[in-house]
Design an enzyme around this catalytic site. Structure first.
Site: not given
Ligand code: BGC
Length: 799
Positions: A334, A605
């Site tokens: 990401e 997370e």
């Molecule tokens: C990210 C998050 C993000 C979220 C929103 C995730 O995959 O890592 O931190 O805000 O998606 O959907």
């Protein structure tokens, strides 16, 4: 002009090397070199690496803003023949970024722009990258931010950036890029900030003792052709790397020897890691910590080492995720500028570091993309295939981030610059409200990552997502109205009326007259309390209800991205400081301190990313380095450290540490635009001491006594006795009423744990009508054959 290689480019393949020669009649008085490109540019002049930036030009919304670095290279120019050169990696422009597996978001191949301006007396001589330049390949035979770099030392084209090089290189092609997009550097450059030594090396596995973002520096002795392979991971399992948190990222660097002893580090990749596995010979290894070179501005230390670790974890997650762009995470596929994450974290970020350059640049990207696309993207720069719908806590960063920066630095220029973007976002949502003024349709992330949401549906939180949206909109429309009034714009009255309407709509739909909130979730209460959506009586009632809900959840975390940052503020604001501290100090899973008890060195997370048995949460949303939930740290700064701005930019401040949780001291330092603020408090025996140093006027509220004093700038100190009510309380006994015990959150929590251990299915209810008449002894009478262990546990709990 921009130039690109004329040979084909494979994403993740060899990095092109560029070179061009020029003649200088004499040593110039001054020579400035401008450098940028699509990709990551490493510039050279006469064989010498120019500047100390890495990963330049960072990541911006390249089509609108491509940052150009300027280096003073006067000393590197020689009379006669000179050579300019650059190696350009794939980086964000040509390589893979995001979770969709796509390469080439901005270009099909790396491209370079260099412009040297030499001043020789009255004369100005300009040398630019152009059609006379050539390009080839060299030692970097594979490179990508995600998958890593391969360096084959046997292919190093020695002398390539010096005059007279004769390699078999081909001519470059002109490359078309909007010259208007070139902007001077706004964000702090990305640099190598520090090097860490391993804390242990076991076989091939090296542990740096810290989850970090960067790469390794390796000293190795080997035979020609020998390959050293370095794999990175955040986690070890049974002594081996666990790469699950990386998803599809390979995070593998390779060095292929040309023989001898060398020290090498990659340049066109970065990894989020704590551990590496090194396959091949090495003499020494270090981890290089890499991020935007921001000025540190905030510090907090307390008497509790676990809290200090939580604070340090927040700082490390910020460092790991401020590599040019504020990202969700630095390790998996990401690494995107997720709007919600920085929205939740912004107040904490602005306390810890001077974020004006990085976030100012990012907001300029946001506004540019919003103008072009007509919506605020979920990620900035936007590389997602589908258009983003406006979403609370994510897209409304367009309003809340400028507002946070204004509060932190007191500079209305930030608001002025962002006004168009802020207003466009609010007007977009305004057009989507239902007849009642509620934001009741459309996609919402809601209370994202509620620990009770199903693993495969992180948006499936307990709290109604449209309640979350309506509450956030009440907050952002108020920020919008405040901004409009401050800047005296003609739409100020409109935005004020909208803010009032949205707040009213929330109250009508979700709040009972007495202050119950629909859904009865902790997040719903915290939002309503913190966003000023309740009357004073309702707020007091909501605070009590919230305190009950957190007690019922055993002071563990039952909220997601939207609610968690607000839990402690909502509790302390409504007078439930003790409950807030119980929550802060709770070590069970999931809780604020739980990751610390599991050895975390960054913010996860989700608080339950790793289970107590050491297994990784299988949801795929278990990054071990996400700053978003580090937002809790803002409460530590305000409540434990005791610093709150009363006016934007800390022009006037409130100093009000509120001790609790068994803490005996804390010390906070914050650089503000007016100068440094220092606060330290300490309790020793019955002596309290508070020391304060302020560059501005301050209202000081003394811990424990609540006495309020106005002070001028300067240094101040107070020493006094702990008031009597903080003296020893009457000891509780087995005959103390349950009602009395229930009013003491610390004791009640201990009792709840004893009950959960002995009678998992029977809750202990301190609010039951009979609680006033019952004691622990009466409870024991009801239990057939109570064990001695139970009696002992109960006695221990009330000590
Ligand atoms: C990210 C998050 C993000 C979220 C929103 C995730 O995959 O890592 O931190 O805000 O998606 O959907």
């Amino acid at each position: 002009m921009f130039v690109a290689p004329s040979f084909p480019h494979e994403p993740g393949g060899p990095a092109p090397y560029f070179r061009g020669e020029f003649t200088a009649d004499r040593q110039p008085d001054q020579a400035l070199l401008e450098v940028t490109g699509l990709g990551i540019v490493e510039p050279y002049l006469n064989g010498i690496r120019v500047g100390d930036e890495v990963l330049a030009p960072g990541w911006t919304s390249y089509r609108h803003r491509l940052q150009v670095s300027t280096h003073d290279v006067t000393a590197l120019i020689k009379p006669g023949a000179n050579a300019l050169g650059a190696i350009v990696g794939d980086g964000w422009a040509a390589g893979r970024i995001g979770f969709e597996g796509k390469n080439n978001h901005y270009t099909d191949r790396p491209a370079l722009f260099m412009r040297l301006e030499m001043t020789l007396g009255e004369q100005t001589v300009v040398v630019e990258s152009d059609g006379t330049w050539s390009a080839g390949t060299g030692a970097i035979i594979a490179n990508g931010l995600f998958d890593g770099e391969t360096y084959d030392a046997r292919r190093e084209p020695y002398g390539w950036s010096q005059p007279g090089f004769t390699g078999d290189w081909s001519a470059v092609e002109p490359f078309d890029w909007n010259p208007e997009a070139l902007v001077p550097v706004v964000a702090d450059p990305i640099r190598r900030i520090e090097e860490l030594s391993p804390v242990s090396i076991r076989g091939k596995i090296v542990d740096f003792g810290q989850n970090l973002t960067g790469w390794i520096k390796l000293t190795t002795t080997g035979e020609t052709g020998q390959t050293i392979t370095i794999r990175h991971a955040e986690l070890l399992e049974d002594g081996e790397l666990n790469v699950e948190t990386l998803r599809t990222v390979r995070a593998t660097d390779r060095y292929i020897h040309a023989g001898g002893t060398v020290t090498w580090e990659p340049r066109f990749t970065f990894h989020g890691f704590r551990y590496v596995e090194i396959d091949g010979p090495f003499d020494e290894v270090k981890a290089v910590v890499v991020h935007s070179d921001m000025r540190r501005t905030g510090w907090l230390k307390t008497s509790d080492e676990r809290l200090n670790r939580l604070h340090a974890n927040t700082v490390w997650s910020m460092r790991g995720n401020f590599v040019g762009v504020p990202t969700d995470c630095p390790q998996r596929d990401e690494r995107l500028g997720w709007t919600g994450d920085i929205n939740a974290f912004a107040p904490t970020a602005a306390f810890l570091y001077d974020v004006r350059p990085v976030l100012g640049s990012w907001l300029a990207d946001l506004a540019a993309e919003q103008r072009e696309r007509g919506f605020v993207p979920w990620v900035v720069p936007d590389v997602l295939s589908n258009p983003s719908a406006p979403t609370a806590l994510w897209s409304d960063v367009a309003v809340s981030l400028p507002w946070v920066l204004y509060q932190e630095y007191g500079d209305a220029e930030i608001l002025r610059r962002c006004y168009g973007s802020m207003a466009a976002f609010i007007r977009d949502v305004e057009g989507r409200l239902d007849a009642d003024g509620l934001w009741s349709s459309g996609f919402q992330f809601g209370d994202w990552l509620d620990p009770d949401a199903p693993g495969d549906n992180p948006a499936g939180a307990k709290t109604d997502r449209h309640l979350v949206a309506a509450a956030y909109l009440a907050k952002t429309t108020r920020e919008m109205a405040d901004t409009a009034e401050l800047l005296n714009t003609e739409d100020a009255a409109h935005f004020r009326a909208l803010a009032d309407k949205v707040r009213q709509a929330f109250r009508a739909e979700y709040v009972t007259a007495k202050g119950r909130i629909a859904g009865e979730t902790a997040t719903a209460y915290a939002l309503a309390i913190c966003f000023d959506l309740l009357d004073p009586d309702q707020e007091a009632r909501a605070g009590r209800r919230l305190a009950e809900l957190v007690a019922k959840a055993g002071y563990k975390i039952s909220t997601g991205f939207a609610g968690t940052p607000l839990m402690l503020p909502a509790l302390s604001r409504t007078g439930h400081l003790e409950a807030a501290y119980l929550m802060l100090m709770e070590p069970g899973c999931p809780s604020f301190l739980y990751p610390v008890t599991m050895g975390a060195t960054t913010i996860w997370e989700r608080w339950d990313a790793i289970a107590p048995d050491g297994t990784l949460n299988p949801s795929g949303m278990s990054s071990l380095n996400h700053y978003a939930l580090g937002a809790v740290t803002d409460w530590l700064h305000k409540t434990v450290g005791g610093l709150t701005p009363l006016e934007p930019g800390y022009r006037k401040v409130l100093i009000a540490p509120q001790p609790g949780g068994g803490l005996t001291n804390a010390a906070l330092t914050h650089w503000t635009v007016h100068g440094d603020i220092r606060i330290s408090w300490r309790v020793e025996g019955r002596q309290v001491r508070l020391e304060v140093s302020v560059p501005v006027e301050a209202t000081v509220r003394l811990p424990y006594t609540g006495e309020t004093i106005e002070v001028q700038l300067g240094e101040h100190a107070w020493s006094y006795e702990l008031p009597e009510e903080y003296g020893e309380r009457e000891p509780y006994t087995m005959d103390t009423s349950l009602k009395t015990l229930a009013a003491d959150p610390t004791v009640w929590q201990a009792l709840t744990e004893v009950f959960a251990k002995h009678f998992p299915s029977i809750p202990l209810d301190g609010n039951a009508p009979e609680a006033a008449a019952f004691s622990l002894n009466t409870v024991l009478e009801f239990i057939p054959g109570p064990s001695q262990e139970l009696a002992d546990d109960l006695k221990a709990a009330i000590q």
